[in-house]
Design a protein around this motif. Structure first.
Motif, PDB file in Angstrom:
ATOM      1  N   HIS A  52       0.745  -1.071  -0.040  1.00 46.69           N
ATOM      2  CA  HIS A  52       0.079  -0.033  -0.105  1.00 46.69           C
ATOM      3  C   HIS A  52       0.879   1.334  -0.026  1.00 46.69           C
ATOM      4  O   HIS A  52       1.971   1.086   0.432  1.00 46.69           O
ATOM      5  N   ALA A  53       0.314   2.336  -0.429  1.00 41.62           N
ATOM      6  CA  ALA A  53       0.861   3.476  -0.474  1.00 41.62           C
ATOM      7  C   ALA A  53       1.686   4.138   0.736  1.00 41.62           C
ATOM      8  O   ALA A  53       0.840   4.148   1.774  1.00 41.62           O
ATOM      9  N   GLY A  54       2.918   4.307   0.873  1.00 38.53           N
ATOM     10  CA  GLY A  54       3.521   4.785   2.215  1.00 38.53           C
ATOM     11  C   GLY A  54       3.942   3.546   2.862  1.00 38.53           C
ATOM     12  O   GLY A  54       4.696   3.886   4.061  1.00 38.53           O
ATOM     13  N   GLY A  55       3.744   2.443   2.682  1.00 36.42           N
ATOM     14  CA  GLY A  55       4.037   1.102   3.543  1.00 36.42           C
ATOM     15  C   GLY A  55       5.283   0.788   2.992  1.00 36.42           C
ATOM     16  O   GLY A  55       6.235   1.562   2.164  1.00 36.42           O
ATOM     17  N   LEU A  56       6.043  -0.159   4.183  1.00 35.52           N
ATOM     18  CA  LEU A  56       7.356  -0.344   4.073  1.00 35.52           C
ATOM     19  C   LEU A  56       7.499  -1.493   2.999  1.00 35.52           C
ATOM     20  O   LEU A  56       6.957  -2.427   2.947  1.00 35.52           O
ATOM     21  N   PRO A  57       8.511  -1.173   1.998  1.00 38.00           N
ATOM     22  CA  PRO A  57       8.814  -2.074   0.894  1.00 38.00           C
ATOM     23  C   PRO A  57       9.353  -3.458   1.513  1.00 38.00           C
ATOM     24  O   PRO A  57       9.962  -3.578   2.700  1.00 38.00           O
ATOM     25  N   THR A  58       8.889  -4.561   0.762  1.00 38.52           N
ATOM     26  CA  THR A  58       9.250  -5.917   1.354  1.00 38.52           C
ATOM     27  C   THR A  58       9.932  -6.831   0.342  1.00 38.52           C
ATOM     28  O   THR A  58       9.614  -6.285  -0.833  1.00 38.52           O
ATOM     29  N   ASN A  59      10.833  -7.553   0.656  1.00 40.47           N
ATOM     30  CA  ASN A  59      11.449  -8.401  -0.179  1.00 40.47           C
ATOM     31  C   ASN A  59      10.930  -9.728  -0.315  1.00 40.47           C
ATOM     32  O   ASN A  59      10.865 -10.530   0.676  1.00 40.47           O
ATOM     33  N   THR A  67      -6.644  24.912 -10.112  1.00 41.47           N
ATOM     34  CA  THR A  67      -7.261  23.959  -9.312  1.00 41.47           C
ATOM     35  C   THR A  67      -6.849  22.600  -9.683  1.00 41.47           C
ATOM     36  O   THR A  67      -6.462  21.553  -9.125  1.00 41.47           O
ATOM     37  N   PHE A  68      -6.960  22.176 -11.097  1.00 42.26           N
ATOM     38  CA  PHE A  68      -6.529  21.037 -11.701  1.00 42.26           C
ATOM     39  C   PHE A  68      -4.775  21.000 -11.643  1.00 42.26           C
ATOM     40  O   PHE A  68      -4.517  19.807 -11.426  1.00 42.26           O
ATOM     41  N   THR A  69      -4.095  21.985 -11.588  1.00 46.48           N
ATOM     42  CA  THR A  69      -2.684  21.936 -11.389  1.00 46.48           C
ATOM     43  C   THR A  69      -2.336  21.208 -10.043  1.00 46.48           C
ATOM     44  O   THR A  69      -1.777  20.621  -9.865  1.00 46.48           O
ATOM     45  N   ARG A  70      -3.313  21.772  -9.082  1.00 41.69           N
ATOM     46  CA  ARG A  70      -3.046  21.329  -7.698  1.00 41.69           C
ATOM     47  C   ARG A  70      -3.353  19.801  -7.391  1.00 41.69           C
ATOM     48  O   ARG A  70      -2.769  19.171  -6.671  1.00 41.69           O
ATOM     49  N   VAL A  71      -4.646  19.508  -8.214  1.00 40.59           N
ATOM     50  CA  VAL A  71      -4.630  18.068  -8.288  1.00 40.59           C
ATOM     51  C   VAL A  71      -3.528  17.341  -8.740  1.00 40.59           C
ATOM     52  O   VAL A  71      -3.008  16.099  -8.306  1.00 40.59           O
ATOM     53  N   ALA A  72      -2.906  17.509  -9.997  1.00 42.51           N
ATOM     54  CA  ALA A  72      -1.779  16.917 -10.551  1.00 42.51           C
ATOM     55  C   ALA A  72      -0.814  16.882  -9.279  1.00 42.51           C
ATOM     56  O   ALA A  72      -0.062  16.018  -9.198  1.00 42.51           O
ATOM     57  N   GLN A  73      -0.532  18.092  -8.862  1.00 43.39           N
ATOM     58  CA  GLN A  73       0.864  18.213  -7.830  1.00 43.39           C
ATOM     59  C   GLN A  73       0.517  17.320  -6.693  1.00 43.39           C
ATOM     60  O   GLN A  73       1.593  16.678  -6.351  1.00 43.39           O
ATOM     61  N   GLU A  74      -0.746  17.055  -6.245  1.00 40.69           N
ATOM     62  CA  GLU A  74      -0.871  16.412  -5.030  1.00 40.69           C
ATOM     63  C   GLU A  74      -0.502  14.822  -5.242  1.00 40.69           C
ATOM     64  O   GLU A  74       0.083  13.942  -4.501  1.00 40.69           O
ATOM     65  N   ILE A  75      -1.035  14.214  -6.532  1.00 43.32           N
ATOM     66  CA  ILE A  75      -0.859  13.184  -6.881  1.00 43.32           C
ATOM     67  C   ILE A  75       0.560  12.599  -7.303  1.00 43.32           C
ATOM     68  O   ILE A  75       1.297  11.704  -6.867  1.00 43.32           O
ATOM     69  N   LEU A  76       1.295  13.887  -7.810  1.00 44.67           N
ATOM     70  CA  LEU A  76       2.748  13.621  -7.918  1.00 44.67           C
ATOM     71  C   LEU A  76       3.695  13.515  -6.768  1.00 44.67           C
ATOM     72  O   LEU A  76       4.475  12.748  -6.653  1.00 44.67           O
ATOM     73  N   ILE A  77       3.027  14.150  -5.771  1.00 48.63           N
ATOM     74  CA  ILE A  77       3.878  14.386  -4.490  1.00 48.63           C
ATOM     75  C   ILE A  77       3.764  12.728  -3.847  1.00 48.63           C
ATOM     76  O   ILE A  77       4.739  12.279  -3.272  1.00 48.63           O
ATOM     77  N   LYS A  78       2.578  12.203  -3.834  1.00 50.55           N
ATOM     78  CA  LYS A  78       2.560  10.821  -3.428  1.00 50.55           C
ATOM     79  C   LYS A  78       3.249  10.020  -4.159  1.00 50.55           C
ATOM     80  O   LYS A  78       3.818   8.871  -3.609  1.00 50.55           O
ATOM     81  N   GLN A  79       3.382   9.927  -5.548  1.00 47.65           N
ATOM     82  CA  GLN A  79       4.038   8.976  -6.506  1.00 47.65           C
ATOM     83  C   GLN A  79       5.626   9.249  -6.081  1.00 47.65           C
ATOM     84  O   GLN A  79       6.341   8.215  -6.142  1.00 47.65           O
ATOM     85  N   GLU A  80       6.004  10.429  -5.816  1.00 49.11           N
ATOM     86  CA  GLU A  80       7.514  10.667  -5.402  1.00 49.11           C
ATOM     87  C   GLU A  80       7.829   9.686  -4.148  1.00 49.11           C
ATOM     88  O   GLU A  80       8.846   9.237  -4.176  1.00 49.11           O
ATOM     89  N   THR A  81       6.940  10.276  -3.124  1.00 44.96           N
ATOM     90  CA  THR A  81       7.212   9.407  -1.911  1.00 44.96           C
ATOM     91  C   THR A  81       7.223   8.091  -2.183  1.00 44.96           C
ATOM     92  O   THR A  81       8.109   7.409  -1.310  1.00 44.96           O
ATOM     93  N   THR A  82       6.286   7.497  -2.751  1.00 49.14           N
ATOM     94  CA  THR A  82       6.098   6.099  -2.717  1.00 49.14           C
ATOM     95  C   THR A  82       7.256   5.452  -3.467  1.00 49.14           C
ATOM     96  O   THR A  82       7.852   4.569  -3.171  1.00 49.14           O
ATOM     97  N   SER A  83       7.746   6.095  -4.670  1.00 50.56           N
ATOM     98  CA  SER A  83       8.664   5.551  -5.522  1.00 50.56           C
ATOM     99  C   SER A  83      10.288   5.595  -4.584  1.00 50.56           C
ATOM    100  O   SER A  83      10.886   4.719  -4.802  1.00 50.56           O
ATOM    101  N   ALA A  84      10.352   6.687  -3.998  1.00 52.69           N
ATOM    102  CA  ALA A  84      11.600   7.149  -3.641  1.00 52.69           C
ATOM    103  C   ALA A  84      11.660   5.932  -2.185  1.00 52.69           C
ATOM    104  O   ALA A  84      12.812   5.401  -2.011  1.00 52.69           O
ATOM    105  N   THR A  85      10.641   5.863  -1.472  1.00 50.59           N
ATOM    106  CA  THR A  85      10.542   4.786  -0.413  1.00 50.59           C
ATOM    107  C   THR A  85      11.022   3.337  -0.987  1.00 50.59           C
ATOM    108  O   THR A  85      11.762   2.600  -0.365  1.00 50.59           O
ATOM    109  N   LEU A  86      10.425   2.993  -2.237  1.00 50.42           N
ATOM    110  CA  LEU A  86      10.820   1.664  -2.651  1.00 50.42           C
ATOM    111  C   LEU A  86      12.345   1.566  -3.196  1.00 50.42           C
ATOM    112  O   LEU A  86      13.058   0.711  -3.066  1.00 50.42           O
TER     113      LEU A  86
END
Length: 379
Positions: A89-96, A134-153
């Motif tokens: 799940h998003a933000g979860g600890l990656p497992t091997n 408004t739509f720029t902010r929607v894209a930014q919020e999704i992008l922030i979540k994608q960035e954190t999820t990707s970097a954690t992994l």
């Protein structure tokens, strides 16, 4: 990132219709705009020069259960088992997971969503700038979540990776800066960990490294090679003294002068991000993933434990291999990866117009040999 709605007569009328007192007309206008702008947001997210776009997209139907046959991604003569890193799940600890190559890997997907609203009077006045923001902010919020999820992994995968007895992360050669020697070490390390299944030379020999993700301070070190010494040792193999500095060749220094933005250097693409650096977000992620692990020089000496307060980190990626996979659901109606829907929770009395959007995706590292790292001791 910026999304702009052009002030054409058709779009102006559509935005005005969203403020209609007729609830049916207003809702139909909101739905029409959502169907138009949803695929645009998906395209913006996929083209943003971010860490999340290091992953290769693998599309699947929204109602499907995505999976990857591992034997198609590995050489048939390779080892019997592979290590796969993933998140449930998003933000979860990656497992091997250790899986046989002749296996179907089921991908755990999760939803990244965002909701936003604006005052109805902006639509009535045809304020295209407000709707665009408004739509720029929607894209930014999704992008922030994608960035954190990707970097954690990515950080968890590389921090715990070892191949052929070698850790995928090393420390820098010269204290306090990132040098050509460190780039050279990463290229050698990438070749060593990408050996054949018997530990020899693979039939398809590649450079093993294509991209470096660096902090602004590390990119500053690269620019400084134009006027600072670049050697990491003296003629007798010892550390260079105060007067033993060797300047870079004139051609290299001129390239650095002319290309201050450094999109590419030493044959490697350079991605500069503010999330790396002392006490920065991605540095902290690597610090957490590394735990008490120690990392040394290429010869195995001088091991240190990573400290986000004093150490910087550089991530190297080999994008020639299909290893970083992003499974993303495609909406059956719009054919878009991003689903944007008019929010019907607001009544006329609340005087608001809202939208909520979501993207269903899952990320996985099929082979952590595409990842290497370099610790830069700053203090």
């Amino acid at each position: 990132m910026k999304i702009t709605l052009k002030r054409t007569p058709e779009q102006v009328e559509l935005v005005k219709a969203m403020a209609s007192r007729n609830k049916t007309v207003a809702y139909e206008a909101q739905v029409a705009l959502a169907e138009f702008i949803g695929p645009v947001l998906a395209e913006v997210l996929n083209q943003a020069p971010t860490v999340s776009n290091l992953f290769q997209s693998l599309q699947f139907n929204a109602d499907d259960n995505p999976s990857i046959p591992l034997d198609l991604y590995y050489n048939i003569s390779d080892e019997d088992y592979v290590q796969v890193w993933s998140q449930s799940h998003a933000g979860g600890l990656p497992t091997n997971q250790v899986l046989p190559t002749a296996s179907e890997l089921k991908l755990a997907t999760y939803s990244l969503d965002s909701a936003i609203s604006f005052d109805r009077r902006y639509a009535a006045k045809s304020r295209m700038d407000v709707v665009s923001k408004t739509f720029t902010r929607v894209a930014q919020e999704i992008l922030i979540k994608q960035e954190t999820t990707s970097a954690t992994l990515l950080m968890t995968s590389v921090a715990n990776a070892t191949t052929n007895g070698k850790a995928h992360v090393q420390k820098n050669e010269v204290a306090g800066k990132f040098t050509l020697a460190d780039m050279n070490d990463l290229l050698t390390l990438a070749k060593r960990i990408n050996s054949s299944w018997i530990g020899g030379t693979p039939t398809t020999r590649t450079k093993g490294l294509t991209d470096l993700i660096c902090s602004p301070e590390s990119v500053q070190d690269i620019r400084a090679m134009a006027y600072n010494p670049i050697n990491s040792q003296d003629a007798d193999g010892t550390a260079p003294g105060a007067t033993d500095g060797l300047a870079a060749p004139d051609e290299l220094r001129m390239d650095l002068y002319r290309n201050a933005g450094l999109p590419e250097f030493y044959g490697l693409s350079i991605m500069e991000i503010n999330e790396l650096g002392l006490n920065e977000k991605f540095n902290n992620l690597f610090d957490t993933a590394a735990g008490g692990s120690t990392y040394g020089l290429p010869d195995g000496t001088g091991g240190i434990a990573f400290d986000t307060a004093t150490d910087d980190f550089i991530l190297g990626v080999d994008r020639t291999k299909d290893s970083l996979i992003r499974a993303v659901a495609v909406d059956s109606e719009s054919g878009s990866e991003f689903t944007l829907i008019a929010d019907d929770q607001y009544s006329i009395r609340q005087n608001k117009i809202g939208y909520f959007g979501s993207i269903d995706e899952g990320r996985v590292v099929l082979d952590n040999r595409v990842l290497v790292g370099k610790i830069i001791e700053r203090n």
